[in-house]
Structure formats: C-alpha cells, structure tokens
Design a protein around this motif. Structure first.
Motif, PDB file in Angstrom:
ATOM      1  N   SER A  37      10.446   4.415   2.839  1.00 26.50           N
ATOM      2  CA  SER A  37       9.144   4.918   3.254  1.00 26.50           C
ATOM      3  C   SER A  37       8.525   3.952   4.264  1.00 26.50           C
ATOM      4  CB  SER A  37       8.226   5.043   2.038  1.00 26.50           C
ATOM      5  OG  SER A  37       7.919   3.755   1.517  1.00 26.50           O
ATOM      6  N   HIS A  38       7.420   4.354   4.886  1.00 30.98           N
ATOM      7  CA  HIS A  38       6.751   3.490   5.860  1.00 30.98           C
ATOM      8  C   HIS A  38       6.330   2.174   5.212  1.00 30.98           C
ATOM      9  CE1 HIS A  38       4.190   2.182   9.149  1.00 30.98           C
ATOM     10  NE2 HIS A  38       3.197   2.025   8.283  1.00 30.98           N
ATOM     11  N   GLU A  39       5.773   2.255   3.998  1.00 29.05           N
ATOM     12  CA  GLU A  39       5.333   1.051   3.297  1.00 29.05           C
ATOM     13  C   GLU A  39       6.503   0.154   2.943  1.00 29.05           C
ATOM     14  OE1 GLU A  39       4.445   4.091   2.522  1.00 29.05           O
ATOM     15  OE2 GLU A  39       2.296   4.155   2.971  1.00 29.05           O
ATOM     16  N   GLU A  40       7.624   0.761   2.546  1.00 30.78           N
ATOM     17  CA  GLU A  40       8.816  -0.024   2.202  1.00 30.78           C
ATOM     18  C   GLU A  40       9.398  -0.708   3.431  1.00 30.78           C
ATOM     19  OE1 GLU A  40      10.651   2.343  -1.645  1.00 30.78           O
ATOM     20  OE2 GLU A  40      10.971   3.152   0.365  1.00 30.78           O
ATOM     21  N   LYS A  41       9.370  -0.030   4.585  1.00 31.94           N
ATOM     22  CA  LYS A  41       9.848  -0.646   5.820  1.00 31.94           C
ATOM     23  C   LYS A  41       8.998  -1.865   6.173  1.00 31.94           C
ATOM     24  CE  LYS A  41      11.709   3.607   7.845  1.00 31.94           C
ATOM     25  NZ  LYS A  41      11.567   4.622   8.923  1.00 31.94           N
ATOM     26  N   LYS A  42       7.689  -1.718   6.022  1.00 33.72           N
ATOM     27  CA  LYS A  42       6.789  -2.827   6.322  1.00 33.72           C
ATOM     28  C   LYS A  42       7.034  -3.998   5.379  1.00 33.72           C
ATOM     29  CE  LYS A  42       1.917  -3.957   6.988  1.00 33.72           C
ATOM     30  NZ  LYS A  42       0.514  -3.483   6.886  1.00 33.72           N
ATOM     31  N   LEU A  43       7.160  -3.703   4.104  1.00 31.34           N
ATOM     32  CA  LEU A  43       7.431  -4.750   3.119  1.00 31.34           C
ATOM     33  C   LEU A  43       8.781  -5.419   3.389  1.00 31.34           C
ATOM     34  CD1 LEU A  43       6.921  -6.337   0.541  1.00 31.34           C
ATOM     35  CD2 LEU A  43       7.770  -4.372  -0.769  1.00 31.34           C
ATOM     36  N   SER A  44       9.788  -4.620   3.732  1.00 32.87           N
ATOM     37  CA  SER A  44      11.121  -5.156   3.988  1.00 32.87           C
ATOM     38  C   SER A  44      11.104  -6.147   5.143  1.00 32.87           C
ATOM     39  CB  SER A  44      12.089  -4.001   4.289  1.00 32.87           C
ATOM     40  OG  SER A  44      13.391  -4.487   4.505  1.00 32.87           O
TER      41      SER A  44
END
Length: 496
Positions: free
Chosen positions: A238-245
């Motif tokens: 997800s967008h949030e997971e990409k940012k966190l990654s």
C-alpha cells in the motif's frame, strides 16, 4: 496500517545542513507492529524467489564435481591439470565481470537483471552437458562465470533496498544457505538423475548438466514475474507501506535524503576505498578458498576416504556435511540479526575450520577425516552472509553499497580461483598442500577480523571526540555535498 504508522516528528538539517546518525534514526518513529507486518510481507514476496535462484546458481556452478566422479573426466579425456584449468576458467570471467555486473545491476534494476542472468547461466549449464572436448567445456565454463558474476553481489545489493542493517544479515543467510544446500541437494539430485537411462539423446553425467540447466531456465523466467525491483514499484504494498519501507531504511543512512540515489562516481569509489570494505573483502577471499574448494572437491575427497563404496554412496556421503553447514549458516546470521553484530561472528567461526584442517593434516583415519568436513562446512558457509552484510552496514549511500558489495564478492571469487588449484592431482590422496593452504586462510580470517574489530572501536572513539569540531566545518556545505561524504561524514560510526 495507517499513515500514523509512519509519523514524521522532525526535519533535521534543513537550515544548517548538519545531520547525524542519531538524528537520522530519530527523524521517524514507527509502529513496530506495522513494521513487523511489513517485514513479514517482504519476506514472503521476495525471499522464496531469491532463494530458489541462488540455489540453482550454486548447483550449476558446483555440479561439475558430481559430474567428474560420474565419468566426465574420462569421457572428455581430461589429463593432468585439465580439471583444475577448467574450473579456473569459470573464475577468470567471474572476477573480470564482478564489478561491471553490479554497476549494471544498479543501472538496469535488480528486478530485471537477476532473472535475466539466471536464464543465461541456465543455458550455459545445458551447454555443459553437450560439449565433446575439454576446450569446449572450458569455453562454456567461462560463459557460466560471466553470467553468474552478478548474482551474489546483485542479490545482496537488491536485499539492501528492502531491509534494515540488522535485518539484512539474516536475509543474506537465508539465500546464502542455498550454497551448502546446493551441495547437499546437488548430491542427492545427481544420484537420482544418474538412475535414469537417458534424457532425450543425453546419457550419464551429461544428464546432470542438462536437467539442472532446464530447471534453472524455468526459474529465471518465473523470476521476471515475481521479483519487484524496489518498494516504490511493488504493487503488493500500500502507499503507507511503501513510505514505511523506504523511510525505515533511509533513517539508518547518515545525511541521505533518499534511499536510491543516482549513479555517482565519487560514491562508487568511496564504497571501494572503505577500510571495512577492503579488510572484509580479504576475509571473504580467505573464506572462498575453503567454500569453493569444498564445493568442487568434496566428492573427490569423499572418494579418497571411501574408495571401495559405490558411486551412489560416494555421492550421498557429500550430503551430511552440507546439511550441518546449512544449519550453522542460518544460526549465526540469526543471532547476528538479534545482536546487530557481525565482526564478532567472523572471529568465532574461524576456529572450527582450523580444527578441521588440522585433523586433515594430522591423521589418515577415515572417520576422523570425514568428521572434519562437518567442522569445515560449519565454519565457512556463514561468512558469505556476515561479510556482505558487514560491508553493506559500513557504507551509507546506495551507490557506495553497490560498489562495496561488488568488491567484496570480487575478492571472494579470487579466493574461488585460488581454490581451483588448491587440491592438485599429485597432492592426493591426502592433499597436504590444499589442507595446509586452507588452514592458513582460516587463521588469516581469525587474525584480520580480530584486528579490524579493535580498529573500529578505536576509530569510533576518535570520531566521537572530533565530531563537534568537524560538524561546524559542514555548515557551509550543501545537503548534496554532505551526502557525498558517505562514511567520511563526521556523524558516521563504524558498525561492528
């Protein structure tokens, strides 16, 4: 997971362009449960493909040892040093193309580059089963080395895009364990293949190369669809997971504003001329004299220990040492992950190998010599994960990381080239020269790793002392100029 999982709490260095490792790690706070879920998802989506690709990469490299005791040397008319010279051709191209391959991997993107290499070296494996002369086999082995050159450093570099420093060692262990597993599985697979009468028009030892090569090509094609180049392009995040990654990796990199920087000649050189990169590369060279020598010559060593056993039994005797080595290859990186330490485990791994080679040099007892192979396998294989994660942990930028890992693996394969001449025909059946050489490399690992551990601690104390003064000097530098400092940034600390 929500956007709150990744909360920006401070913007560091926007006015004075001064950053520090402490500030970088404090710039973002994480929901640790969200991070754990993300890490598990990354493990599930990329590690199975990576492990399978490297498993057959190593099988296609080492299966020549199984083919040799199945009659390859006699069918091709090998004499004298022909077998050693054939092995050397692989490492000549491997060493030459090591650094260019890793630079090309960054330029092309590992999600495409690694599957392409797999298809190409799988084709070379098939070709190994079709040759009729020794020069033809040498030519195919040269091509095999050229295409396999980018795999080990390419995978290590690829994983550094996804994992934090402490996590990387264990993930490297997960795929590098396929080296000893390839030895175990390769022996079992070779035994099973040799039970067949023929495959198409191919018989005997040739079937080992052809069947394993076909499987490799198939896995490479699958890899085009299953490997995601980087977190930003992962459709399963997800967008949030990409940012966190991205931010959890970037937070460990001093003065870096992004995870994937553009190719930079200065940073490439900083990755290469890094004290830890250079010293660790020598350790990996020492390690590979043992690892590659074991892969190529263990079947031959087993045959000298158990000369009256059947061919199938000799093949199967190569499996248990690799199985034990595989367990240790996972155990040490796992502990390293939890402790976020690597240098210490390089030091602790060496004595087992030293004892193993002392046994080889001091006795001709069959049981003792076979038992020594377990100690050697337990000592050597884990160093692949430890050394590659160590050079990755002690540079900052993505570009420097690609060249540092490339140099480490290039040195490792110089060790592989040396290994092809470590067990010579006139030295058998007890091989005192080869065993003495390996005892020396294991001792060299112990000494060099210990010296560098002391040096890192001492230099970190020095950096701590001069940091305030050095940071003042950075006030007139732009953010881009600070990024280019890489490990020379005053706030950088060596990670033992």
């Amino acid at each position: 997971m929500t956007v709150d999982s990744v909360t920006k709490v401070a913007s560091v260095g926007q006015t004075d362009h001064i950053d520090s490792e402490k500030d970088a790690s404090a710039e973002f706070t994480y929901d640790r449960r969200a991070e754990r879920r993300l890490r598990n998802k990354i493990d599930l989506m990329i590690m199975p493909t990576i492990c399978l690709l490297y498993l057959f990469c190593f099988i296609d490299r080492a299966n020549i040892g199984n083919a040799r005791i199945a009659g390859m040397d006699m069918d091709l008319g090998m004499k004298g040093f022909d077998y050693n010279a054939t092995l050397s051709m692989f490492y000549v191209s491997y060493i030459v193309f090591e650094m260019p391959s890793n630079v090309l991997c960054k330029w092309m993107g590992p999600g495409w580059f690694l599957p392409l290499l797999t298809v190409l070296f799988g084709i070379c494996s098939i070709g190994s089963g079709l040759v009729q002369t020794v020069p033809q086999m040498m030519g195919v082995r040269f091509l095999l080395g050229m295409f396999e050159a980018g795999m080990l450093p390419g995978i290590a570099y690829y994983l550094s895009r996804w994992y934090r420093r402490s996590e990387l060692t264990f993930r490297l262990g997960l795929y590098l364990v396929n080296g000893p597993l390839a030895g175990a599985f390769g022996g079992l697979l070779a035994s099973a293949i040799l039970q067949l009468d023929r495959v198409g028009g191919v018989t005997g030892w040739r079937m080992i190369f052809v069947i394993e090569g076909i499987v490799t090509v198939g896995l490479g094609i699958i890899g085009f669809f299953t490997l995601t180049d980087r977190p930003e392009s992962a459709r399963w995040l997800s967008h949030e997971e990409k940012k966190l990654s991205e931010e959890r990796v970037r937070s460990e990199r001093v003065a870096q504003t992004k995870v994937l920087d553009k190719m930079d000649k200065k940073k490439l050189w900083l990755g290469i001329f890094n004290p830890i990169t250079i010293s660790t590369s020598w350790i990996f060279l020492f390690c590979n004299v043992t690892v590659q020598g074991l892969g190529f010559f263990l079947p031959t060593i087993v045959r000298t220990i158990y000369p009256t056993h059947s061919l199938t039994e000799q093949q199967l005797y190569t499996v248990p040492p690799y199985a034990v080595g595989s367990f240790v290859t996972l155990l040490l990186p796992f502990i390293s992950w939890r402790m976020d330490r690597r240098q210490l485990f390089m030091i602790l791994s060496s004595p087992l190998g030293m004892i193993g080679y002392i046994v080889f040099l001091s006795t001709t007892n069959q049981s003792a010599r076979y038992g020594a192979t377990f100690l050697i396998a337990s000592s050597a294989f884990s160093l692949g994960a430890l050394t590659n994660s160590q050079v990755s942990a002690n540079v900052v930028s993505d570009t420097a990381r690609s060249s540092a890992i490339g140099l480490n693996v290039m040195f490792g394969n110089i060790g592989g080239l040396i290994s092809t001449w470590s067990f010579l025909p006139f030295d058998g059946p007890n091989y005192p020269i080869g065993n003495g050489l390996n005892l020396g490399t294991q001792s060299g690992t112990l000494i060099l790793a210990s010296i560098m551990l002391l040096w890192m601690k001492r230099d970190n104390v020095r950096r701590e002392r001069v940091e305030p003064e050095e940071l003042v000097r950075l006030q007139n530098m732009s953010a881009s100029e600070q990024e280019d400092l890489d490990w020379k940034h005053p706030s950088f600390r060596w990670r033992p």
